[in-house]
Design an enzyme around this catalytic site. Structure first.
Site, short mmCIF file in Angstrom:
data_model
loop_
_atom_site.label_atom_id
_atom_site.label_comp_id
_atom_site.label_asym_id
_atom_site.label_seq_id
_atom_site.Cartn_x
_atom_site.Cartn_y
_atom_site.Cartn_z
N SER A 27 0.82 -1.22 0.00
CA SER A 27 0.00 0.00 0.00
C SER A 27 0.86 1.27 0.00
O SER A 27 1.86 1.37 0.71
CB SER A 27 -0.89 0.00 1.25
OG SER A 27 -1.63 1.20 1.30
N LYS A 51 -3.47 2.54 -2.22
CA LYS A 51 -3.11 3.54 -1.20
C LYS A 51 -4.13 3.55 -0.06
O LYS A 51 -5.33 3.31 -0.28
CB LYS A 51 -3.06 4.92 -1.88
CG LYS A 51 -2.82 6.10 -0.95
CD LYS A 51 -1.44 6.09 -0.36
CE LYS A 51 -1.29 7.11 0.78
NZ LYS A 51 -0.16 6.80 1.67
N GLY A 78 1.56 10.43 5.00
CA GLY A 78 0.29 10.49 5.72
C GLY A 78 -0.79 9.86 4.87
O GLY A 78 -0.50 9.10 3.94
N CYS A 136 0.20 2.94 10.74
CA CYS A 136 0.86 4.07 10.09
C CYS A 136 1.53 4.96 11.14
O CYS A 136 0.85 5.50 12.01
CB CYS A 136 -0.15 4.88 9.29
SG CYS A 136 0.63 6.15 8.32
N LYS A 171 -2.94 -5.22 8.93
CA LYS A 171 -1.52 -4.89 8.71
C LYS A 171 -0.90 -4.36 10.00
O LYS A 171 -1.34 -3.34 10.55
CB LYS A 171 -1.40 -3.86 7.60
CG LYS A 171 0.05 -3.53 7.26
CD LYS A 171 0.13 -2.75 5.97
CE LYS A 171 1.54 -2.38 5.61
NZ LYS A 171 1.60 -1.60 4.39
N ASN A 198 4.59 -2.65 8.52
CA ASN A 198 4.55 -1.27 8.03
C ASN A 198 5.91 -0.65 8.36
O ASN A 198 6.83 -1.34 8.82
CB ASN A 198 3.39 -0.52 8.70
CG ASN A 198 2.88 0.63 7.83
OD1 ASN A 198 3.69 1.38 7.28
ND2 ASN A 198 1.58 0.77 7.70
#
Ligand SMILES: Cc1cc2nc3c(=O)[nH]c(=O)nc-3n(C[C@H](O)[C@H](O)[C@H](O)COP(=O)(O)O)c2cc1C
Length: 308
Positions: A27, A51, A78, A136, A171, A198
């Site tokens: 992603s 994305k 971001g 993230c 994830k 990630n």
């Protein structure tokens, strides 16, 4: 006879998710897939992960947002994206005509955001699965805040599971003390598969300006520099769960991908490598095929976890 590279990534799910091969895009590094369809035959890939998508469109973080490091890349993009409504209207109809399955990566600030996103995507033609980004590092709320704690991670997973019948991949972030604990919690909460990792938390300083070299300061490190860390975590997580594991982090070659597969990953995602070589994912796939032919391996399943 050519080897069978197909892999079942959602054995517990009624719909299932069986890519023709284990090579996916990661992603945020392959847009919506459409951008690369001029570069090579993307239909040959196992799957495309788009994305990170939020309920509303977002502009992402302040510039500068990319910085190269030794064998790595710092990013603080971001959640810059077009929003779920535009995705369903503009992108999904294109994907519906593709052979390659597309998985939508979702991100939100609250558990309810994730559930609403999963509900919106449920049953949309052209969408084969959801990847839940609870990992993230460069957003202030949501994201990795859910991924560092087993209970919080399980809470998001349960809410998404209840909102969709699509295969759900969760994830994970490496920025936690207990990745195996988080993995077990999300598997128990209904994840069909787990992807990891990630980006690792990182930053850089511009010594002449005496300022951080990247707009959002604490951001995400990816690329070859993180491969040994990712590999160790995949090895650990594959031991902790009985759902398929998708390995990601610093993969640039077929040899890298095979390491992840032998560590226990059923599939791999190619991320930053695509920025240096737009065909990286296809090169990895062709390298895996050559390795299997050379070694006389007829099914990918023969080597998943072979190094365990
Ligand atoms: C520019 C950039 C944007 C990214 N955006 C996302 C994202 O939107 N959602 C997500 O789950 N991961 C995102 N990631 C993380 C990657 O999917 C991947 O997990 C990570 O980069 C490690 O793999 P790599 O070393 O092969 O790049 C992003 C990574 C980069 C470099």
């Amino acid at each position: 006879m050519s080897p069978d590279l197909s892999v079942q990534l959602a054995p517990r799910n009624k719909r299932g998710l069986i890519p023709a091969n284990p090579v996916m895009t990661a992603s945020g590094t392959f847009g919506y897939g459409t951008e690369y369809s001029q570069v090579f035959d993307i239909q040959r890939l196992g799957a495309i992960v788009c994305k990170g998508t939020t309920l509303e469109p977002r502009e992402g973080n302040p510039q500068p947002r990319l910085f190269e490091t030794a064998s790595g890349l710092l990013n603080s993009i971001g959640w810059q994206n077009i929003g779920v409504k535009a995705l369903i209207k503009e992108k999904a109809p294109v994907w519906a005509g593709w052979r390659v399955p597309v998985i939508v990566n979702i991100a939100g600030d609250t558990v309810d955001d994730y559930a609403r996103l999963a509900k919106e995507l449920d049953g949309v033609d052209g969408i084969s699965g959801i990847e839940v980004n609870i990992s993230c590092p460069n957003v202030k709320v949501g994201g990795a805040a859910f991924g560092v704690n087993p209970d919080a991670a399980a809470g998001v997973t349960k809410a998404v599971r209840a909102a969709t019948s699509l295969p759900v991949i969760v994830k994970l972030t490496p920025n936690t003390a207990d990745i195996a604990g988080v993995a077990s919690a999300v598997a128990q909460a209904g994840a069909d598969a787990i992807s990891l990792i990630n980006t690792l938390k990182g930053t850089a300083i511009d010594i002449n300006k005496r300022r951080p070299a990247i707009g959002d300061v604490i951001c995400g490190l990816s690329g070859p520099a993180i491969k040994p860390v990712a590999l160790a975590m995949v090895y650990e997580v594959a031991d902790a769960v009985d759902v398929p594991v998708i390995g990601c982090g610093g993969i640039t070659s077929a040899e890298d991908a095979l390491e992840f597969i032998m560590a226990g990953a059923s599939a791999v995602q190619i991320g930053s490598a695509t920025f240096g070589n737009p065909r990286a994912s296809l090169d990895v796939l062709e390298g895996i095929e050559r390795f299997m032919e050379k070694e006389g391996i007829s099914k990918l399943s023969e080597i998943i976890g072979a190094a365990r």
